[in-house]
Design an enzyme around this catalytic site. Structure first.
Site, PDB file in Angstrom:
ATOM      1  N   CYS A  76      -1.027   0.813   6.536  1.00 49.10           N
ATOM      2  CA  CYS A  76      -1.332  -0.249   7.496  1.00 49.10           C
ATOM      3  C   CYS A  76      -2.261  -1.277   6.865  1.00 49.10           C
ATOM      4  CB  CYS A  76      -2.014   0.312   8.743  1.00 49.10           C
ATOM      5  SG  CYS A  76      -1.126   1.623   9.582  1.00 49.10           S
ATOM      6  N   ASP A  77      -2.243  -2.475   7.426  1.00 46.57           N
ATOM      7  CA  ASP A  77      -3.209  -3.491   7.044  1.00 46.57           C
ATOM      8  C   ASP A  77      -3.522  -4.342   8.264  1.00 46.57           C
ATOM      9  OD1 ASP A  77      -4.559  -4.857   4.556  1.00 46.57           O
ATOM     10  OD2 ASP A  77      -3.850  -6.464   5.863  1.00 46.57           O
ATOM     11  N   SER A  78      -4.813  -4.581   8.507  1.00 42.77           N
ATOM     12  CA  SER A  78      -5.225  -5.341   9.680  1.00 42.77           C
ATOM     13  C   SER A  78      -5.964  -6.610   9.277  1.00 42.77           C
ATOM     14  CB  SER A  78      -6.138  -4.496  10.581  1.00 42.77           C
ATOM     15  OG  SER A  78      -5.459  -3.353  11.064  1.00 42.77           O
ATOM     16  N   GLY A 134      -0.248  -4.726  10.309  1.00 45.31           N
ATOM     17  CA  GLY A 134       1.056  -4.474   9.710  1.00 45.31           C
ATOM     18  C   GLY A 134       1.214  -2.998   9.411  1.00 45.31           C
ATOM     19  N   LYS A 143       0.833  -1.207   0.000  1.00 47.87           N
ATOM     20  CA  LYS A 143       0.000   0.000   0.000  1.00 47.87           C
ATOM     21  C   LYS A 143       0.870   1.261   0.000  1.00 47.87           C
ATOM     22  CE  LYS A 143      -3.909  -2.109   2.460  1.00 47.87           C
ATOM     23  NZ  LYS A 143      -4.726  -2.103   3.695  1.00 47.87           N
TER      24      LYS A 143
END
Length: 209
Positions: A75-77, A112, A55
């Site tokens: 971010c990535d959840s 992340g 991203k």
């Protein structure tokens, strides 16, 4: 130095604004499923970190055109529960199935984080990491779950729940960083910014603004 959030998440934006930062928002629009599928036997932490970096990388060219000196934060959840790593359900049916698995149990919410620093329009430094928080879920009644799914909220968030929204009624507690569960860990972001040579206090809005 401009703080650029590579996310359309209103929850992440709200966390940052409450913590003194008014970021520019540039949405990445990456194909998360394709990126995850291309990884070779990743751990859950490696998956969310790789997605976050993808991203951040996706918006570098756009940011370079508007802010020559910037830190891009992405971010990535995802939720790890019952041996499976899950993201946004997308449909009421999937959300209901997720809650059947989650209700009365605990899961691990992984977020992340990736940061790319631009100096004079050029990538100068980058770093990444992840944070894991244990979430203890309540056991909502069928009527409560029907009402929650009908709001649409659980369809568009990782793990089919929120901590800072209506889903908070169905979270018994957490062990870890609440800001990470919402979508961006302030402690980890501060640490990663330091790794690329940026102090978070220099990014805070002016007291008069």
């Amino acid at each position: 130095m401009r703080f650029v959030l590579a996310s359309q998440s209103p929850a992440r934006l709200a966390v940052l604004r409450a913590a003194g930062i008014d970021p520019s928002v540039v949405v990445s629009g990456v194909d998360e499923d394709a990126i995850a599928a291309a990884l070779t036997d990743p751990t859950p932490a490696e998956t969310v970190t790789a997605l976050a970096m993808a991203k951040a990388e996706a918006v570098v060219e756009t940011v370079r055109g508007t802010h020559s000196d910037a830190v891009i934060v992405a971010c990535d959840s995802m939720l790890s529960i019952g041996g499976a790593l899950v993201g946004k359900p997308g449909t009421p049916e999937v959300a209901r199935a997720r809650w059947a698995e989650m209700a009365g149990r605990s899961g691990e919410l992984l977020t992340g984080h990736a940061i790319i620093r631009l100096d004079g329009g050029e990538r100068s430094k980058e770093t990444s990491g992840s944070h894991t928080t244990t979430v203890r879920f309540a056991d909502p009644s069928p009527a409560e779950l029907d009402a929650y799914i009908a709001t649409g909220e659980p369809l568009v968030v990782a793990g089919s729940f929120t901590l800072d929204g209506m889903g908070g009624w169905f979270v018994e507690g957490i062990d870890g960083d609440p800001s990470s569960v919402i979508g961006i860990s302030l402690p980890l972001t501060r640490k990663l910014l330091a790794e690329v040579g940026v102090s978070v206090v220099d990014l805070w809005r002016s007291p008069t603004s």
